[in-house]
Design an enzyme around this catalytic site. Structure first.
Site, short mmCIF file in Angstrom:
data_model
loop_
_atom_site.label_atom_id
_atom_site.label_comp_id
_atom_site.label_asym_id
_atom_site.label_seq_id
_atom_site.Cartn_x
_atom_site.Cartn_y
_atom_site.Cartn_z
N GLU A 70 68.06 14.51 62.86
CA GLU A 70 67.60 15.42 63.22
C GLU A 70 69.09 15.58 64.45
O GLU A 70 69.42 15.33 65.57
CB GLU A 70 66.73 15.09 64.20
CG GLU A 70 65.83 15.21 63.69
CD GLU A 70 64.55 13.97 64.46
OE1 GLU A 70 64.50 13.57 65.11
OE2 GLU A 70 63.46 14.43 64.02
N GLU A 82 64.97 23.35 71.46
CA GLU A 82 65.36 22.04 72.25
C GLU A 82 65.40 21.91 74.38
O GLU A 82 64.70 23.33 74.61
CB GLU A 82 66.54 21.28 72.05
CG GLU A 82 66.01 19.96 71.04
CD GLU A 82 65.11 18.99 71.13
OE1 GLU A 82 64.82 18.55 72.51
OE2 GLU A 82 64.61 17.88 70.16
N ARG A 120 67.58 6.23 67.91
CA ARG A 120 67.68 7.14 68.94
C ARG A 120 69.26 7.90 69.29
O ARG A 120 69.60 8.70 70.30
CB ARG A 120 66.80 7.14 69.77
CG ARG A 120 65.62 7.55 69.53
CD ARG A 120 64.20 7.38 69.79
NE ARG A 120 64.06 8.51 71.34
CZ ARG A 120 64.04 9.61 70.99
NH1 ARG A 120 63.29 10.07 69.68
NH2 ARG A 120 63.74 10.22 72.03
N GLU A 131 71.04 18.22 66.93
CA GLU A 131 70.95 19.22 68.13
C GLU A 131 72.16 19.69 68.27
O GLU A 131 73.37 19.12 67.94
CB GLU A 131 70.39 18.30 69.84
CG GLU A 131 68.63 17.35 68.72
CD GLU A 131 68.28 16.81 70.05
OE1 GLU A 131 66.51 16.67 69.93
OE2 GLU A 131 69.12 16.62 71.06
N ARG A 140 59.37 6.61 73.64
CA ARG A 140 60.85 7.39 73.80
C ARG A 140 61.39 6.99 74.44
O ARG A 140 63.07 7.65 73.83
CB ARG A 140 60.57 8.39 73.46
CG ARG A 140 59.44 9.59 72.40
CD ARG A 140 59.36 11.03 72.49
NE ARG A 140 58.34 11.12 71.32
CZ ARG A 140 58.08 11.33 70.10
NH1 ARG A 140 59.99 11.89 70.08
NH2 ARG A 140 57.28 12.26 69.62
N ASP A 188 98.51 15.93 50.51
CA ASP A 188 99.02 14.54 51.59
C ASP A 188 98.33 13.98 52.46
O ASP A 188 97.64 14.41 52.96
CB ASP A 188 100.12 15.82 51.35
CG ASP A 188 101.15 15.45 52.59
OD1 ASP A 188 101.11 13.30 52.77
OD2 ASP A 188 101.79 15.57 53.77
N GLU A 223 67.45 22.25 67.65
CA GLU A 223 67.13 21.14 66.33
C GLU A 223 66.10 22.18 65.19
O GLU A 223 65.94 22.95 65.60
CB GLU A 223 66.47 20.31 67.21
CG GLU A 223 66.12 19.06 66.45
CD GLU A 223 65.75 18.16 66.47
OE1 GLU A 223 64.70 17.43 65.63
OE2 GLU A 223 65.80 17.32 67.72
N GLU A 247 63.14 5.14 63.03
CA GLU A 247 63.58 5.66 64.26
C GLU A 247 65.00 5.09 65.32
O GLU A 247 64.69 4.62 66.08
CB GLU A 247 63.05 6.49 65.27
CG GLU A 247 63.32 7.71 65.63
CD GLU A 247 62.86 8.89 66.66
OE1 GLU A 247 63.53 10.69 66.44
OE2 GLU A 247 61.85 8.51 66.54
N HIS A 286 69.39 11.53 65.94
CA HIS A 286 68.52 10.59 65.55
C HIS A 286 68.11 10.22 64.61
O HIS A 286 68.19 11.36 63.62
CB HIS A 286 67.06 11.18 66.13
CG HIS A 286 66.64 11.06 67.21
ND1 HIS A 286 65.78 11.83 68.65
CD2 HIS A 286 67.46 10.98 68.86
CE1 HIS A 286 65.68 11.72 69.78
NE2 HIS A 286 66.92 11.49 69.25
#
Length: 442
Positions: free
Chosen positions: A130, A187, A333, A132, A314, A52, A194, A331, A243
């Site tokens: 990745e 982490e 992020r 976390e 970063r 359903d 992670e 990557e 990420h």
């Protein structure tokens, strides 16, 4: 592994499987399932299992509720944590009674965008996620608390990292289910963890994110802990991201690599990144889909809140990891683990493809720490911010032809409606901070 119907029926008998969960995902990214006894396995494998759809968030109205589950045979797995009356799982695509794919099925939406990439010559999109998560203690009744189970930090180990045994059992369980786990570690924030697993083709990667969440929550519960993928469960600490490392292949060739380029990046990689950056604000409602998501996207907690890229920094939204050759990748992020992985990958791929189609120019990299730049400096460098809250993100989403096209009319309308309701509930709620701030002051 690849399985045939005969393989699955044989394994179910050999492993004493008694129940099968036919899993799928709703628009909000929540795993749903129809559990059937093994006696109905053949019927399910013949795509004749109905459910359903009107009871599922963002699917269909009650007058058009009959839908079918088509199992992906290669997703067959027997859950290792059930010793007796064993349970297996098949991830399914959702179809209408006339045999057409359901337009609101997130897995189908990702497949549709991948088909567009295939028509452009790209045979696969590889994704390394990745996600976390936090581990919290539970109370005497087994309900989750916000009491941390450790005071560990980045890469700490026992006795500082008291989640180590739980995390180790999660890894062993994942490996038993066919995951290739590359690393696991504590982490930055206390209670935060992670576990990284090997990249896969996009649909399988999204399937694995969903399976990963299920395993983490299940094993944590066995340790008297509650695992949460909430983006920002605690004020003043880092939030949880997801990420997404991604690259496009043509056969065995990574189209993002060009050895003659200074950074080893092809023109396609640069156009792809330009597309991601151009549509980042519009994608945010999908990659960061909750009210809480925007509590993570603030300066000072390693979460990217600025739309920029770098090969060595970063703080921007996109980073280029150092590996080159087949491992050259982008990557992204800003996504968080509350995102529906199928929809998040679909909109990122769609944005990247738009960049390639239109040969969008990639802005200059930002190699300074954006967090310590003033607003005037960011404006001068042409660095936009991601939306400040879910309402702003929804406004950007609805204005983007590229991102709305990735979702399709059905998914867009239902997702937008659900998120408008979420925002309105949050907006009209009186929170504890307001009482603490104003109750005695006024």
């Amino acid at each position: 592994m690849s399985y045939t119907k005969e393989d699955i029926i044989r394994i179910a008998k050999e492993e004493n499987v008694r129940f099968i969960r036919l899993q799928f995902t709703d628009l909000l990214g929540t795993i749903k399932n129809v559990e059937i006894p093994v006696s109905q396995l053949q019927k399910a494998l013949d795509n004749k299992m109905m459910f359903d759809g009107s009871s599922i968030e963002g699917y269909v109205r009650i007058e058009e509720s009959d839908m079918y589950l088509y199992p992906d045979l290669d997703t067959w797995v027997v859950f290792p944590w059930v010793a007796e009356n064993r349970v297996a799982r098949l991830i399914c695509d959702v179809y209408m009674p006339d045999g057409t794919p359901f337009a609101g099925d997130p897995r189908g939406i990702l497949k549709r965008v991948l088909k567009e990439a295939e028509e452009m010559g790209y045979t696969s999109m590889n994704v390394g996620p990745e996600p976390e998560f936090f581990l919290f203690r539970t109370d005497a009744n087994g309900n989750p608390t916000t009491e941390l189970n450790d005071q560990g930090g980045y890469f700490d180990l026992a006795p500082m990292d008291l989640g180590e045994n739980c995390r180790r059992e999660i890894v062993l369980t994942l490996e038993e289910m066919g995951f290739e786990v590359e690393a696991s570690h504590h982490e930055v924030a206390p209670g935060q963890h992670e576990i990284d697993f090997k990249y896969e083709e996009a649909v399988k990667a999204a399937d694995e994110i969903q399976t990963f969440k299920l395993v983490v929550k299940t094993i944590a519960r066995q340790h008297g802990l509650h695992a949460t993928f909430m983006p920002k469960p605690l004020f003043g600490m880092n939030g949880s991201g997801m990420h997404c490392h991604q690259s496009l292949f043509k056969g065995n060739v990574n189209t993002f690599y060009d050895e003659s380029d200074e950074l080893g990046l092809s023109k396609e990689a640069r156009h792809y990144m330009a597309g991601i950056l151009k549509h980042a604000r519009a994608m945010a409602a999908i990659t960061n889909p909750t009210v809480n998501s925007y509590k993570r996207l603030v300066p000072g907690y390693e979460a990217p809140c600025y739309v920029a890229w770098s090969a060595s920094n970063r703080s921007p939204m996109i980073r280029i990891p150092a590996s080159r050759g087949l491992s050259t990748r982008v990557e992204v992020r800003n996504p968080d683990p509350a995102a529906n992985p199928y929809l998040a990958l679909a909109v990122m791929l769609k944005a990247g493809l738009d960049g390639i189609k239109r040969e969008l120019a990639l802005p200059a990299p930002i190699d300074r720490n954006i967090y310590i730049m003033s607003e005037e400096e960011r404006i001068e460098e042409g660095i936009p911010s991601l939306p400040a809250d879910l309402k702003e993100a929804l406004h950007e989403l609805i204005r983007s032809e590229v991102v709305t096209d990735a979702l399709g009319e059905h998914a867009l309308a239902h997702f937008y409606e659900l998120k408008e309701i979420e925002w309105d509930m949050y907006r009209t709620q009186v929170h504890q901070w307001e009482r603490d701030q104003y109750l005695t002051l006024y």
